[in-house]
Design a protein around this motif. Structure first.
Motif, PDB file in Angstrom:
ATOM      1  N   UNK A  25     -15.487   0.978  54.937  1.00  0.00           N
ATOM      2  CA  UNK A  25     -16.274   1.555  53.846  1.00  0.00           C
ATOM      3  C   UNK A  25     -17.351   0.620  53.315  1.00  0.00           C
ATOM      4  N   UNK A  26     -17.412  -0.594  53.853  1.00  0.00           N
ATOM      5  CA  UNK A  26     -18.517  -1.512  53.564  1.00  0.00           C
ATOM      6  C   UNK A  26     -18.823  -1.600  52.060  1.00  0.00           C
ATOM      7  N   UNK A  27     -17.832  -1.839  51.189  1.00  0.00           N
ATOM      8  CA  UNK A  27     -18.120  -1.892  49.745  1.00  0.00           C
ATOM      9  C   UNK A  27     -19.057  -3.048  49.415  1.00  0.00           C
ATOM     10  N   UNK A  28     -19.790  -2.873  48.314  1.00  0.00           N
ATOM     11  CA  UNK A  28     -20.683  -3.945  47.871  1.00  0.00           C
ATOM     12  C   UNK A  28     -19.878  -5.181  47.486  1.00  0.00           C
ATOM     13  N   UNK A  29     -18.702  -4.974  46.932  1.00  0.00           N
ATOM     14  CA  UNK A  29     -17.858  -6.095  46.516  1.00  0.00           C
ATOM     15  C   UNK A  29     -16.403  -5.744  46.769  1.00  0.00           C
TER      16      UNK A  29
ATOM     17  N   UNK B 188     -19.717  15.206  43.618  1.00  0.00           N
ATOM     18  CA  UNK B 188     -20.398  16.352  44.193  1.00  0.00           C
ATOM     19  C   UNK B 188     -20.967  16.087  45.564  1.00  0.00           C
ATOM     20  N   UNK B 189     -20.287  15.243  46.313  1.00  0.00           N
ATOM     21  CA  UNK B 189     -20.712  14.915  47.686  1.00  0.00           C
ATOM     22  C   UNK B 189     -19.648  15.475  48.626  1.00  0.00           C
ATOM     23  N   UNK B 190     -20.038  15.886  49.808  1.00  0.00           N
ATOM     24  CA  UNK B 190     -19.025  16.413  50.727  1.00  0.00           C
ATOM     25  C   UNK B 190     -18.128  15.272  51.215  1.00  0.00           C
ATOM     26  N   UNK B 191     -16.920  15.647  51.612  1.00  0.00           N
ATOM     27  CA  UNK B 191     -15.960  14.638  52.089  1.00  0.00           C
ATOM     28  C   UNK B 191     -16.464  13.945  53.349  1.00  0.00           C
ATOM     29  N   UNK B 192     -17.166  14.702  54.163  1.00  0.00           N
ATOM     30  CA  UNK B 192     -17.746  14.094  55.363  1.00  0.00           C
ATOM     31  C   UNK B 192     -18.881  13.156  54.988  1.00  0.00           C
ATOM     32  N   UNK B 193     -19.723  13.602  54.084  1.00  0.00           N
ATOM     33  CA  UNK B 193     -20.904  12.813  53.748  1.00  0.00           C
ATOM     34  C   UNK B 193     -20.534  11.476  53.107  1.00  0.00           C
ATOM     35  N   UNK B 194     -19.512  11.461  52.257  1.00  0.00           N
ATOM     36  CA  UNK B 194     -19.164  10.196  51.605  1.00  0.00           C
ATOM     37  C   UNK B 194     -18.669   9.179  52.634  1.00  0.00           C
ATOM     38  N   UNK B 195     -18.065   9.679  53.689  1.00  0.00           N
ATOM     39  CA  UNK B 195     -17.609   8.762  54.749  1.00  0.00           C
ATOM     40  C   UNK B 195     -18.797   8.280  55.582  1.00  0.00           C
ATOM     41  N   UNK B 196     -19.748   9.168  55.813  1.00  0.00           N
ATOM     42  CA  UNK B 196     -20.923   8.743  56.591  1.00  0.00           C
ATOM     43  C   UNK B 196     -21.774   7.754  55.796  1.00  0.00           C
ATOM     44  N   UNK B 197     -21.868   7.990  54.488  1.00  0.00           N
ATOM     45  CA  UNK B 197     -22.658   7.080  53.635  1.00  0.00           C
ATOM     46  C   UNK B 197     -22.117   5.662  53.721  1.00  0.00           C
ATOM     47  N   UNK B 198     -20.795   5.556  53.751  1.00  0.00           N
ATOM     48  CA  UNK B 198     -20.165   4.224  53.710  1.00  0.00           C
ATOM     49  C   UNK B 198     -19.816   3.667  55.096  1.00  0.00           C
ATOM     50  N   UNK B 199     -20.097   4.418  56.139  1.00  0.00           N
ATOM     51  CA  UNK B 199     -19.615   4.038  57.472  1.00  0.00           C
ATOM     52  C   UNK B 199     -20.273   2.762  58.001  1.00  0.00           C
ATOM     53  N   UNK B 200     -19.511   1.937  58.699  1.00  0.00           N
ATOM     54  CA  UNK B 200     -20.097   0.764  59.361  1.00  0.00           C
ATOM     55  C   UNK B 200     -20.960   1.188  60.548  1.00  0.00           C
ATOM     56  N   UNK B 201     -21.981   0.400  60.761  1.00  0.00           N
ATOM     57  CA  UNK B 201     -22.916   0.695  61.856  1.00  0.00           C
ATOM     58  C   UNK B 201     -23.191  -0.579  62.641  1.00  0.00           C
ATOM     59  N   UNK B 202     -23.847  -0.411  63.755  1.00  0.00           N
ATOM     60  CA  UNK B 202     -24.289  -1.567  64.536  1.00  0.00           C
ATOM     61  C   UNK B 202     -25.040  -2.549  63.651  1.00  0.00           C
ATOM     62  N   UNK B 203     -24.689  -3.811  63.741  1.00  0.00           N
ATOM     63  CA  UNK B 203     -25.362  -4.828  62.952  1.00  0.00           C
ATOM     64  C   UNK B 203     -24.661  -5.153  61.648  1.00  0.00           C
TER      65      UNK B 203
ATOM     66  N   UNK C 234     -19.648   4.498  64.150  1.00  0.00           N
ATOM     67  CA  UNK C 234     -18.761   5.351  63.359  1.00  0.00           C
ATOM     68  C   UNK C 234     -19.419   6.661  62.923  1.00  0.00           C
ATOM     69  N   UNK C 235     -20.690   6.657  62.477  1.00  0.00           N
ATOM     70  CA  UNK C 235     -21.289   7.969  62.132  1.00  0.00           C
ATOM     71  C   UNK C 235     -21.234   8.934  63.319  1.00  0.00           C
ATOM     72  N   UNK C 236     -21.450   8.409  64.518  1.00  0.00           N
ATOM     73  CA  UNK C 236     -21.379   9.256  65.706  1.00  0.00           C
ATOM     74  C   UNK C 236     -19.959   9.818  65.879  1.00  0.00           C
ATOM     75  N   UNK C 237     -18.951   8.994  65.572  1.00  0.00           N
ATOM     76  CA  UNK C 237     -17.558   9.452  65.700  1.00  0.00           C
ATOM     77  C   UNK C 237     -17.268  10.542  64.676  1.00  0.00           C
ATOM     78  N   UNK C 238     -17.757  10.340  63.458  1.00  0.00           N
ATOM     79  CA  UNK C 238     -17.541  11.361  62.412  1.00  0.00           C
ATOM     80  C   UNK C 238     -18.188  12.677  62.818  1.00  0.00           C
TER      81      UNK C 238
END
Lengths: 194, 808
Positions: free
Chosen positions: B352-356, B398-413, B428-432
């Motif tokens: 989920x790549x949290x800021x902290x 008010x965000x979809x359950x899928x979207x909140x996971x994509x927003x926080x998903x780890x990516x290349x780099x 991970x976005x591709x997997x979702x």
């Protein structure tokens, strides 16, 4: 199906006995070596994989113990030795039976089949075995002989089961690796292989 | 990339043996003159052995001897929480005190019943929080309850108020033993629009591998032959030799198949019981078979650490996870332990790549079964806890359950973890997207929380992660004058078929038909290289690197021989159709049989007699030295890779929960892997469906149960800590994979075994929560009783956050 030995009746008996199992002595009791004073092994003849085999059997000796340690048929596995897992499943008069939970002395008039007896004389695998190879059904393989025998029992009784029927028929066999999906794929392929 | 073997299905060579019953597990072997060992185990959860009187037993006919802790530890037992071979200081019921060998098991059991052991009973504790509170009993020797790295046993206590406050649902206030953090936590929570805070528990539970860890040993000409069970032939034998006290060159470990390995058969120190028949055999000079019962397997077979935790998570208005604060008390059991808690925090940071993020953790012993690594240790425990929190945040913002996971998903780099390690690759976005499309996630939203009589539909989406690759191991391939490729592979045969699929990387390099390859494994005197333990989902990544490297070394040697003999430069040559030949003129070259013959004539580096990689492990050097001069050889030491090779999974599921019974049926499930290039599709599918069953067990069934009065285990079998059956799992589990190559692996592959469980547990727990209108149990497992109690408004009868009891 043999009216005397149903899977349901068998499992009920096993659950009752399993609840009484204690930490020590389970193996020893089930292995037939916990014989009371004066009890001796008796020579009996049992039909295993189409052959009459003479074997000395103690009064409380389980079929699994006889098969593995006296007849050398180690394909029958012992996962729990208390009727919970199904790894020791063999066929008794075509009925899937936990070999850890029946006494060998009660088998004198029965026809016993183990995983070693399924291949044809020319070495061809049984359709269930062949299907399990093609679908890569096993993972660690320890439960596989039991799964094979449960599937063979199912297909003898119902040669064309639905996946749902197969799922229920196989439910007495645990797979800790969780390969149920692949075993069911194997059963359904075995239906096609005939 | 077009491969000859990679990505193709094949029949691993051991599969026919599994369906016919011919393949042998440790207990299937017998040896002339073999005698039988039985164990005397501790009947009480915490004690000290004061005296052992075995005189009557040793005088019995057919008894050959006993082995005690004093025999195996003449200088005293190791002062650690590690599982011992035998012990005089048992800290759990069933811990082995002594072993006795006799002509048969009846005699051994009878003899054991005639041994008098005098125990000093010591106070015991089943729940870490009960031990933490001042005055609570302590699980470890010396009246201590924790173990501090490089310091030893210690005692950790909180005030009664601190424990009571934690049980009441508040943030723990005591100093943790371990902490790490990333970013500005305070700023993260200040920026949050939605903050969720809760205490939580996850249960410990046993491995319950189907094959009990039986072992048989004998000595011959000064060598130890040990038939055992393991997840890795050479990693285990390499560690077992010093435990037994035998030089590495004098142990032959034989292990054709392992009946289930989920963490606790990877390393020698988690299965020291295999030393018992070895040392007993050495003492009485006879082959010794030690059969292990299901109950004994429960005790010493290892279990997952349970968590008692507190978590606080904040999300910004746009759905970004801005802060996560995590505090976990880990249940270390009576022996063992693990780094699960820190891994749980790492998992949240990865997924989920949290800021902290801040992690705080403390490990406390309890007089319950041995704990250690178990499929996704930490990453999977936290999966069912965090997933419903994501859903709560999505609903609140008010965000979809899928979207909140994509927003926080780890990516290349991206980077993650306490060292901020970069991923080798991440999609991970591709997997979702793949999972939700295959499942028709959006289309099913209309069914969410639909009622049908007493039944209600719940939908869940979950993610899993585990670090899935290591490096630094060795590889060996050989070729005789018949031109067949022999792949020496120390990877264990634990059911993943990775011993075979990693071997295909070698066949790939040499473009060798699979039918002309022989995998040498099964026993270490097949001259095997060192491998990593087959844990941590690393086998595919780690050992395709070594296999590829060894075959590449052989390929380069082929080119060198051919160019030297036939002219040109090595770069002028390539291989095809089992020949090394000039690229420009394929008629100029050698068959593999011929080039192997030339290598034998040349000797030296071509046959492993010179110019070996300096970094080869001791175990590999022994193997190479025994092969040297006997065959054309490729040898390789794998250098370290850069970054974190991750294994990711995404699962969608739909359940129908019966509000009258608390039971549910999983109507549909799709689980998708993101683990680089797929080497063996059928093997991948097996790992995905197998992990799914484990995830269902984590979320719904598996747990430790102990009698609180006497500390006796009540879940030693398959029913009380229920392993899911055919009927607890979906009729069919949908699978798929992203299949994009990872740059740090020569065939692009990463592992998947552990994350396949976490995503399913997360999705199933999210679906249960969904069906119950968002009620968050914050626990695993969630049993039918708990659901019924919740619906009836009945309070549970267990103390909040309790461990090792019916609450889970």
């Amino acid at each position: 199906m043999n009216p005397k030995v149903t899977r349901r009746r068998f499992i009920k008996g096993v659950v009752a006995s399993g609840a009484a199992a204690t930490t020590t002595g389970v193996w020893y009791a089930a292995n037939g070596q916990n014989r009371p004073g004066g009890a001796v092994e008796r020579l009996i003849r049992i039909n295993v994989n189409g052959q009459m085999r003479s074997v000395d059997v103690a009064p409380q000796e389980t079929l699994a113990s006889t098969l593995r340690y006296k007849l050398g048929l180690t394909g029958t596995k012992l996962g729990c030795n208390r009727g919970e897992c199904g790894a020791c499943t063999v066929l008794v008069d075509d009925v899937a039976t936990y070999a850890c939970s029946v006494l060998t002395h009660s088998m004198k008039n029965s026809r016993i089949e183990t995983v070693e007896g399924l291949e044809s004389p020319n070495g061809d695998l049984h359709p269930v075995q062949q299907a399990f190879v093609e679908e890569l059904s096993p993972q660690c393989g320890y439960c596989t002989p039991g799964q094979v025998m449960a599937a063979v029992a199912l297909l003898r009784e119902n040669p064309n089961p639905t996946r749902e029927e197969a799922r229920h028929a196989m439910s007495g066999n645990i797979c800790r690796c969780g390969s149920y999906d692949s075993y069911l794929d194997g059963v359904m392929r075995a239906v096609q292989l005939g | 990339m077009a491969y000859m073997h990679i990505g193709k299905n094949f029949v691993p060579p051991d599969v026919p043996g599994k369906v016919t019953g011919r393949i042998k597990y440790a207990e299937d072997y017998a040896r002339e003159g073999m005698v039988y060992s039985r164990l005397l185990t501790s009947p009480i959860p915490h004690a000290r052995v004061l005296e052992i009187d075995a005189s009557e037993a040793l005088a019995m006919d057919g008894v050959f001897g006993i082995l005690t802790a004093d025999d195996v530890y003449p200088d005293g037992e190791p002062q650690s929480t590690g599982l011992k071979i035998l012990t005089n200081e048992p800290t759990l019921v069933g811990e082995p005190i002594l072993a006795l060998a006799a002509i048969d098991e009846k005699t051994a059991e009878t003899a054991i019943s005639r041994i008098n052991v005098t125990f000093e009973r010591l106070p015991f504790v089943l729940d870490p929080l009960e031990s933490l509170v001042e005055g609570g009993a302590n699980a470890y020797p010396g009246d201590q309850n924790t173990f501090v790295f490089r310091q030893g046993f210690a005692t950790e206590k909180w005030t009664e108020d601190q424990v009571a406050s934690f049980r009441a649902g508040n943030e723990p206030t005591a100093e943790p033993q371990q902490t790490w953090s990333l970013g500005d936590l305070e700023a993260g929570f200040s920026a949050s629009e939605f903050v969720y805070e809760t205490t939580f528990t996850t249960a410990g539970y046993p491995h319950h591998s189907m094959e009990p860890r039986s072992a048989m040993a004998y000595w011959e000409d000064g060598k130890l032959y040990l038939h055992g069970t393991s997840q890795s032939l050479t990693a285990l034998a390499d560690g077992m030799a010093p435990i037994i006290g035998v030089p590495k060159e004098d142990i032959v470990f034989i292990n054709a198949a392992t009946g289930g390995g989920f963490g606790q058969r990877a390393r020698a120190n988690s299965i020291p019981s295999m030393a018992i028949p070895a040392k007993l055999s050495q003492k009485i000079n006879r082959p010794v078979m030690m059969r292990i019962t299901r109950e004994e397997e429960f005790t010493i077979g290892g279990a997952r650490q349970g968590f008692q935790g507190w978590i606080k998570v904040g999300f910004k208005p746009d759905g970004i996870m801005s802060a996560c604060d995590l505090y976990i008390i880990s249940d270390n059991g009576g022996k063992g332990g693990g780094g699960d808690a820190s891994s749980a925090a790492d998992c949240i940071d990865v997924l989920y790549q949290p800021d902290a993020l801040r992690f705080r953790g403390t490990s406390i012993g309890s007089n319950t079964a041995h704990r250690g690594a178990q499929r996704g240790p930490g990453q999977n425990q936290i999966a069912p806890i965090i997933a419903p929190i994501l859903d709560k945040a999505a609903d609140a913002l008010g965000i979809s359950r899928l979207e909140i996971r994509k927003i926080n998903a780890p990516r290349n780099g991206d980077v993650a973890g306490p060292r901020q390690t970069p991923f080798t690759s991440a999609y991970v976005p591709e997997s979702l997207d793949m999972a939700t499309q295959q499942f028709d996630w959006e289309g099913r939203q209309a069914r969410r929380r639909q009622r049908n009589g007493s039944k209600v539909i719940g939908l869940g989406l979950g993610q899993g992660y585990h670090n899935a690759g290591r490096s630094g191991m060795d590889g060996i391939v050989t070729m005789g004058t018949d031109g067949r490729l022999k792949i020496h592979n120390g990877v264990g045969n634990l059911g993943t078929y990775s011993y075979a699929s990693t071997s295909r990387a070698a066949a790939e390099v040499l473009k060798m038909p699979w039918e002309n390859c022989d995998i040498l494994n099964v026993r270490t005197d097949n001259h095997l290289p060192i491998t990593s333990p087959q844990d941590g989902s690393n086998s595919i990544f780690t050992n395709t690197r070594t296999m590829f490297g060894a075959a590449t070394d052989m390929l380069n040697k082929m080119k060198e021989i051919a160019s030297s003999d036939l002219g040109g430069d090595p770069s002028d040559y390539d291989v095809s159709n089992e020949r090394i030949h000039q690229i420009a003129d394929e008629s100029t070259g050698y068959t593999y049989a011929e080039v192997a013959q030339r290598a034998m004539e040349l000797g030296g580096k071509f046959t492993g007699e010179a110019d070996l990689p300096e970094e080869l492990a001791e175990w590999t050097r022994i193997s190479v030295s025994r092969l040297a001069g006997s065959a054309f050889m490729g040898v390789y030491h794998d250098p370290r890779h850069e970054g974190n090779p991750p294994g990711f999974t995404v699962t969608c599921c739909e359940i129908e929960l019966d509000l009258e019974t608390g039971k549910y049926e999983i109507l549909d499930m799709v689980t998708i892997a993101e683990s680089g290039t797929i080497v063996h599709p059928q093997g991948m599918e097996n790992q995905l469906v197998g992990g799914a069953v484990w995830g269902i067990g984590l979320s719904g069934y598996e747990r430790h149960l102990y009698d609180p009065q006497n500390g006796l285990p009540a879940s030693t079998g398959y029913w009380q800590s229920k392993v899911p059956t055919y009927l607890d799992t979906p009729v069919k589990i949908g699978t798929g994979w992203v299949d994009l190559p990872d740059p740090e692996n020569p065939v692009g592959a990463r592992g998947i075994g552990e994350p396949s469980m976490g995503a399913v547990s997360a999705a199933l727990t999210a679906a249960i929560t969904d069906a119950l209108d968002g009620h968050h149990f914050a626990t695993a497992p969630i049993t039918a009783d708990m659901i019924i109690n919740h619906l009836a408004g009945t309070e549970e009868n267990a103390a909040p956050l309790a461990q090792n009891n019916f609450r889970g």
